[in-house]
Enzyme design. Structure first.
Site, mmCIF file in Angstrom:
data_model
loop_
_atom_site.group_PDB
_atom_site.id
_atom_site.type_symbol
_atom_site.label_atom_id
_atom_site.label_comp_id
_atom_site.label_asym_id
_atom_site.label_seq_id
_atom_site.Cartn_x
_atom_site.Cartn_y
_atom_site.Cartn_z
ATOM 1 N N ILE A 1 -4.624 63.416 13.224
ATOM 2 C CA ILE A 1 -6.049 63.295 13.494
ATOM 3 C C ILE A 1 -6.507 64.373 14.473
ATOM 4 O O ILE A 1 -6.018 64.444 15.604
ATOM 5 C CB ILE A 1 -6.387 61.901 14.067
ATOM 6 N N LYS A 2 -7.452 65.193 14.028
ATOM 7 C CA LYS A 2 -8.024 66.217 14.907
ATOM 8 C C LYS A 2 -9.160 65.598 15.719
ATOM 9 O O LYS A 2 -10.092 65.017 15.162
ATOM 10 C CB LYS A 2 -8.553 67.409 14.098
ATOM 11 N N ILE A 3 -9.060 65.775 17.024
ATOM 12 C CA ILE A 3 -10.022 65.171 17.949
ATOM 13 C C ILE A 3 -10.424 66.214 18.981
ATOM 14 O O ILE A 3 -9.559 66.888 19.553
ATOM 15 C CB ILE A 3 -9.401 63.939 18.641
#
Length: 215
Positions: free
Chosen positions: A82-84
């Site tokens: 997950i890119k955050i």
């Protein structure tokens, strides 16, 4: 150093995987929008091609929204990361996801202090955007070097992904500095094969072979 492909184009990914040099993929909303296809379907196809980390970005700016999106994305495939973005709510989400065993790639990193916060929150990866820093006159590889040194000093397990790669020289510099990963556009990956002496050597070998066949 591992090489990831920075794209959401399934055809590009398929070709690069066949070259045997790609071990992961990073995407972002801009790259996905260019494809004009369903986001989740594209991710599933990518995960079927690449048996390594595939980064997919959340769009919410609040922790609860990020967590809801992240859990939905993580259910698509075990390799989804997950890119955050590196914002306070993002780090809250990263911490929660780490406790659930969901890996996060903290993105839009432009300084070593930002990367340090991401590592402290439990990020599996951080992505300093060295090309974008170069674009505004900041030395992107200097920031990359600082991040790598800090992580080594304190033995953080977080892996550094050199991102926003503009040309093969960026890949070389990232490798020299010891980045764990460089994520590159397909065009840059193709450029890495190129050298005029390689082309000249192939042309000469082929010419010599044609001559030899006539003997």
């Amino acid at each position: 150093m591992e090489i990831f492909l920075d794209t959401a184009n399934v055809d590009e990914i398929r070709e690069a995987v066949e070259w045997g040099v790609v071990s992961g993929v990073t995407t972002n909303p801009t790259l996905v929008a260019k494809e004009g296809r369903n986001f989740h379907q594209v991710l599933k196809e990518i995960c079927n091609l690449v048996r390594g980390p595939v980064s997919a970005e959340v769009l919410s700016l609040e922790a609860e929204g990020m967590l809801q999106e992240a859990r939905e994305l993580a259910r698509l495939d075990p390799n989804i990361v997950i890119k955050i973005p590196v914002i306070p709510g993002g780090m809250k989400a990263v911490r929660a996801l780490a406790r659930e065993g969901i890996r996060a790639n903290v993105t839009l990193v432009f300084s070593a202090p930002q990367a340090l916060l991401a590592a402290r929150a439990g990020a599996a990866f951080v992505s300093p955007f060295i090309g974008r820093m170069d674009d505004i006159g900041q030395e992107g590889t200097a920031v990359l070097e600082d991040i790598i040194k800090i992580f080594r000093n304190y033995q953080y397990p977080t892996k550094v992904i050199a991102a926003s790669i503009r040309h093969p020289r960026h890949v070389l510099e990232a490798a020299r500095l010891g980045a764990a990963i460089a994520t590159v556009p397909f065009a840059v990956l193709a450029q890495m094969f190129k050298h005029p002496l390689t082309d000249l050597g192939i042309a000469r070998f082929q010419a010599d072979w044609e001559k030899a066949k006539g003997i």
